[in-house]
Design a protein around this motif. Structure first.
Motif, PDB file in Angstrom:
ATOM      1  N   ASN A   2       0.833  -1.201   0.000  1.00  0.00           N
ATOM      2  CA  ASN A   2       0.000   0.000   0.000  1.00  0.00           C
ATOM      3  C   ASN A   2       0.873   1.259   0.000  1.00  0.00           C
ATOM      4  O   ASN A   2       2.090   1.203   0.197  1.00  0.00           O
ATOM      5  N   GLU A   3       0.240   2.412  -0.204  1.00  0.00           N
ATOM      6  CA  GLU A   3       0.967   3.675  -0.344  1.00  0.00           C
ATOM      7  C   GLU A   3       1.756   4.039   0.914  1.00  0.00           C
ATOM      8  O   GLU A   3       2.903   4.474   0.839  1.00  0.00           O
ATOM      9  N   ARG A   4       1.164   3.835   2.072  1.00  0.00           N
ATOM     10  CA  ARG A   4       1.857   4.143   3.339  1.00  0.00           C
ATOM     11  C   ARG A   4       3.069   3.249   3.517  1.00  0.00           C
ATOM     12  O   ARG A   4       4.146   3.714   3.892  1.00  0.00           O
ATOM     13  N   GLN A   6       4.805   1.846   1.196  1.00  0.00           N
ATOM     14  CA  GLN A   6       5.815   2.245   0.211  1.00  0.00           C
ATOM     15  C   GLN A   6       6.576   3.489   0.683  1.00  0.00           C
ATOM     16  O   GLN A   6       7.788   3.560   0.547  1.00  0.00           O
ATOM     17  N   ARG A   7       5.855   4.459   1.270  1.00  0.00           N
ATOM     18  CA  ARG A   7       6.511   5.655   1.809  1.00  0.00           C
ATOM     19  C   ARG A   7       7.486   5.278   2.920  1.00  0.00           C
ATOM     20  O   ARG A   7       8.602   5.786   2.980  1.00  0.00           O
ATOM     21  N   ARG A   9       8.953   2.378   3.367  1.00  0.00           N
ATOM     22  CA  ARG A   9      10.083   1.672   2.758  1.00  0.00           C
ATOM     23  C   ARG A   9      11.065   2.663   2.146  1.00  0.00           C
ATOM     24  O   ARG A   9      12.276   2.543   2.329  1.00  0.00           O
ATOM     25  N   ASP A  10      10.551   3.679   1.454  1.00  0.00           N
ATOM     26  CA  ASP A  10      11.406   4.675   0.817  1.00  0.00           C
ATOM     27  C   ASP A  10      12.208   5.486   1.838  1.00  0.00           C
ATOM     28  O   ASP A  10      13.330   5.898   1.568  1.00  0.00           O
TER      29      ASP A  10
END
Length: 167
Positions: A2-4, A6-7, A9-10
């Motif tokens: 999900n987007e959260r 991924q953020r 992880r980045d």
């Protein structure tokens, strides 16, 4: 993912094999490929890089830190840790701990015929003064790792009067 996730992880995860490496070549002694792992992450007080030193070369000049501590984790290869005027053998699996201060000037030298790959970890405490005993230079650093930042390289034997240039 999900987007959260991924953020997160980045901000938190780097794979040193996936990062672009920068070559730092200063013939005839220095040749290393380097990737700064902590840049762009959420890390505030920790620096980390992967270095791959070419056979027979050195990664950086002989130096000491007045504030920062460093650790080197040897991942592949073998060489020497030049520290406090001595040469110590290092190889895969070794971890070297370098406290701040004038007692521990250091440099990694690849004395083998294969690449020497290591992880360097450092505190990013500022301000910092780095001395280079072989060349009589110093580096003064203040501010965060990105702009605005104060970096000044000078010579230890060149001083100015306190009032120099003042009205």
């Amino acid at each position: 993912m999900n987007e959260r996730a991924q953020r997160l992880r980045d901000q938190l995860i780097r794979n040193f094999d996936d990062l672009p490496k920068e070559r730092e070549l200063r013939a005839p002694l220095y040749d290393t490929m380097c990737a700064h792992l902590a840049r762009g992450t959420a890390a505030q007080a920790l620096g980390m890089a992967i270095d791959i030193v070419a056979p027979g070369m050195r990664g950086c000049p002989y130096h000491l830190h007045h504030v920062q501590e460093e650790a080197f984790v040897i991942l592949e290869g073998r060489g020497m840790l030049r520290v406090a005027g001595e040469l110590l053998k290092i190889g895969a699996g070794d971890v070297a701990f370098l406290p701040a201060g004038p007692d521990y000037p250091h440099q990694i030298i690849n004395t083998s015929d294969a690449p020497l790959k290591y992880l360097s970890i450092s505190t990013q405490t500022r301000p910092e003064i780095v001395e280079y005993p072989d060349s009589g230079k110093y580096l003064a650093i203040a501010g965060a790792s990105g702009p605005p930042r104060f970096d000044r390289m000078g010579r230890l034997d060149t001083d100015l009067d306190y009032w120099e240039g003042e009205p």
